[in-house]
Design a protein around this motif. Sequence first.
Motif, short mmCIF file in Angstrom:
data_model
loop_
_atom_site.label_atom_id
_atom_site.label_comp_id
_atom_site.label_asym_id
_atom_site.label_seq_id
_atom_site.Cartn_x
_atom_site.Cartn_y
_atom_site.Cartn_z
N LEU A 48 -1.89 35.47 -17.75
CA LEU A 48 -0.77 34.98 -18.54
C LEU A 48 -0.76 35.62 -19.92
O LEU A 48 0.28 36.02 -20.44
CB LEU A 48 -0.85 33.45 -18.68
CG LEU A 48 0.20 32.80 -19.57
CD1 LEU A 48 1.61 33.28 -19.21
CD2 LEU A 48 0.13 31.29 -19.45
N ALA A 49 -1.94 35.75 -20.51
CA ALA A 49 -2.03 36.36 -21.83
C ALA A 49 -1.51 37.80 -21.79
O ALA A 49 -0.78 38.23 -22.69
CB ALA A 49 -3.47 36.32 -22.34
N ASP B 190 -11.69 32.91 -16.58
CA ASP B 190 -10.47 32.35 -16.03
C ASP B 190 -9.37 33.41 -15.92
O ASP B 190 -8.62 33.66 -16.87
CB ASP B 190 -9.99 31.20 -16.90
CG ASP B 190 -9.09 30.30 -16.06
OD1 ASP B 190 -8.27 30.83 -15.29
OD2 ASP B 190 -9.23 29.08 -16.17
N ALA C 147 -6.54 33.41 -14.56
CA ALA C 147 -5.16 32.99 -14.83
C ALA C 147 -4.84 33.07 -16.32
O ALA C 147 -3.74 33.48 -16.70
CB ALA C 147 -4.94 31.57 -14.32
N ASP C 148 -5.79 32.70 -17.14
CA ASP C 148 -5.57 32.77 -18.59
C ASP C 148 -5.35 34.21 -19.00
O ASP C 148 -4.44 34.51 -19.77
CB ASP C 148 -6.78 32.21 -19.35
CG ASP C 148 -6.89 30.71 -19.21
OD1 ASP C 148 -5.99 30.10 -18.60
OD2 ASP C 148 -7.87 30.14 -19.71
N GLU C 149 -6.19 35.08 -18.49
CA GLU C 149 -6.09 36.49 -18.85
C GLU C 149 -4.76 37.06 -18.37
O GLU C 149 -4.12 37.83 -19.07
CB GLU C 149 -7.23 37.27 -18.18
CG GLU C 149 -8.60 36.69 -18.44
CD GLU C 149 -9.40 37.55 -19.39
OE1 GLU C 149 -8.87 38.56 -19.85
OE2 GLU C 149 -10.55 37.16 -19.69
N ARG D 17 -25.27 28.59 -20.96
CA ARG D 17 -24.04 28.64 -21.79
C ARG D 17 -22.99 27.77 -21.11
O ARG D 17 -23.13 27.44 -19.93
CB ARG D 17 -23.48 30.07 -21.83
CG ARG D 17 -24.35 31.01 -22.57
CD ARG D 17 -23.57 31.74 -23.64
NE ARG D 17 -24.30 31.66 -24.88
CZ ARG D 17 -24.13 30.67 -25.73
NH1 ARG D 17 -23.29 29.70 -25.48
NH2 ARG D 17 -24.79 30.64 -26.84
N ALA D 18 -21.97 27.48 -21.81
CA ALA D 18 -20.93 26.63 -21.24
C ALA D 18 -20.07 27.43 -20.25
O ALA D 18 -18.90 27.14 -20.05
CB ALA D 18 -20.04 26.09 -22.34
N ALA D 19 -20.68 28.45 -19.66
CA ALA D 19 -19.95 29.26 -18.69
C ALA D 19 -18.78 29.97 -19.36
O ALA D 19 -17.78 29.35 -19.72
CB ALA D 19 -19.42 28.39 -17.55
N PRO D 20 -18.89 31.24 -19.51
CA PRO D 20 -17.85 32.03 -20.16
C PRO D 20 -16.52 31.84 -19.44
O PRO D 20 -15.47 31.98 -20.02
CB PRO D 20 -18.35 33.47 -19.99
CG PRO D 20 -19.83 33.33 -19.89
CD PRO D 20 -20.03 32.05 -19.13
N ARG D 21 -16.58 31.52 -18.19
CA ARG D 21 -15.38 31.26 -17.40
C ARG D 21 -14.16 32.03 -17.91
O ARG D 21 -13.28 31.46 -18.56
CB ARG D 21 -15.07 29.77 -17.47
CG ARG D 21 -14.24 29.31 -16.28
CD ARG D 21 -13.75 27.91 -16.47
NE ARG D 21 -14.80 27.02 -17.00
CZ ARG D 21 -14.56 25.76 -17.29
NH1 ARG D 21 -13.38 25.26 -17.12
NH2 ARG D 21 -15.53 25.02 -17.76
#
Lengths: 99, 99
Positions: A16-17, A10, A12-14, A4-8
């Motif tokens: 900030l969200a 992240d 930092a995204d979480e 898979r394209a790596a669920p990554r």
Amino acid sequence: MSRRAAPRPDAADEELAALAKALAHPARVRVLRLLARRGDGCIGCDIVADLELAQSTVSEHLRVLKAAGLIEGAVDGPRVCYRLRRAGLARLKGLVAAL
Amino acid sequence: MSRRAAPRPDAADEELAALAKALAHPARVRVLRLLARRGDGCIGCDIVADLELAQSTVSEHLRVLKAAGLIEGAVDGPRVCYRLRRAGLARLKGLVAAL
DNA sequence: CCGCTATATCGTCATTCGACGATTGCCGAA
DNA sequence: TTCGGCAATCGTCGAATGACGATATAGCGG
């Protein structure tokens, strides 16, 4: 490969969200502004008086802000003294500024 | 008079809350980061490939970001070229920094 | 000791969100 | 002009939000 394209997720995204979600309501923004004005001073039920919402609703908004680490409440006798959490606020500002 | 403490909707609060709501999801934060990296370059369906979500779901996230004025999309043939809207992003940063 | 006031929590209800699949609409290329 | 890929929209479903009233709970002040 590369199943898979790596669920990554992240982190930092979480993060900030999550912070943004805490800000995602006019009443909560107003609470932050209110606390910012009374820098040192802290408020209790005055917040309920300022917002035009039921006490239970305000309590819920405060809970969300506290869970996000943007404010903190110190028990002062029968009332609670809320104030900004500089660290959390700084974190938010940093993440947004980095966009 | 002052029948009430004035609902005072406070446009700035509403505006910040609306912008924050657009940021309040990891996938949307990721899209912004993605577009930021490819500064000038713009992406189309690559966004769908990067996020691990159905095309319709991504389209919805893009719609939200566009509605918030954080991105814009230019139709380029059969595809759409998305890019950041500096103005909207700046507005967000300004409002957050003012907290 | 009693009652007040300030908070938190619970249960409910309506609305919104997020995700998907399926469909439709649009060009550009063959 | 027909085919094929990209993007938007629709309909649905389950989960999360937001708001409220009704209850708890905890100390202060009398």
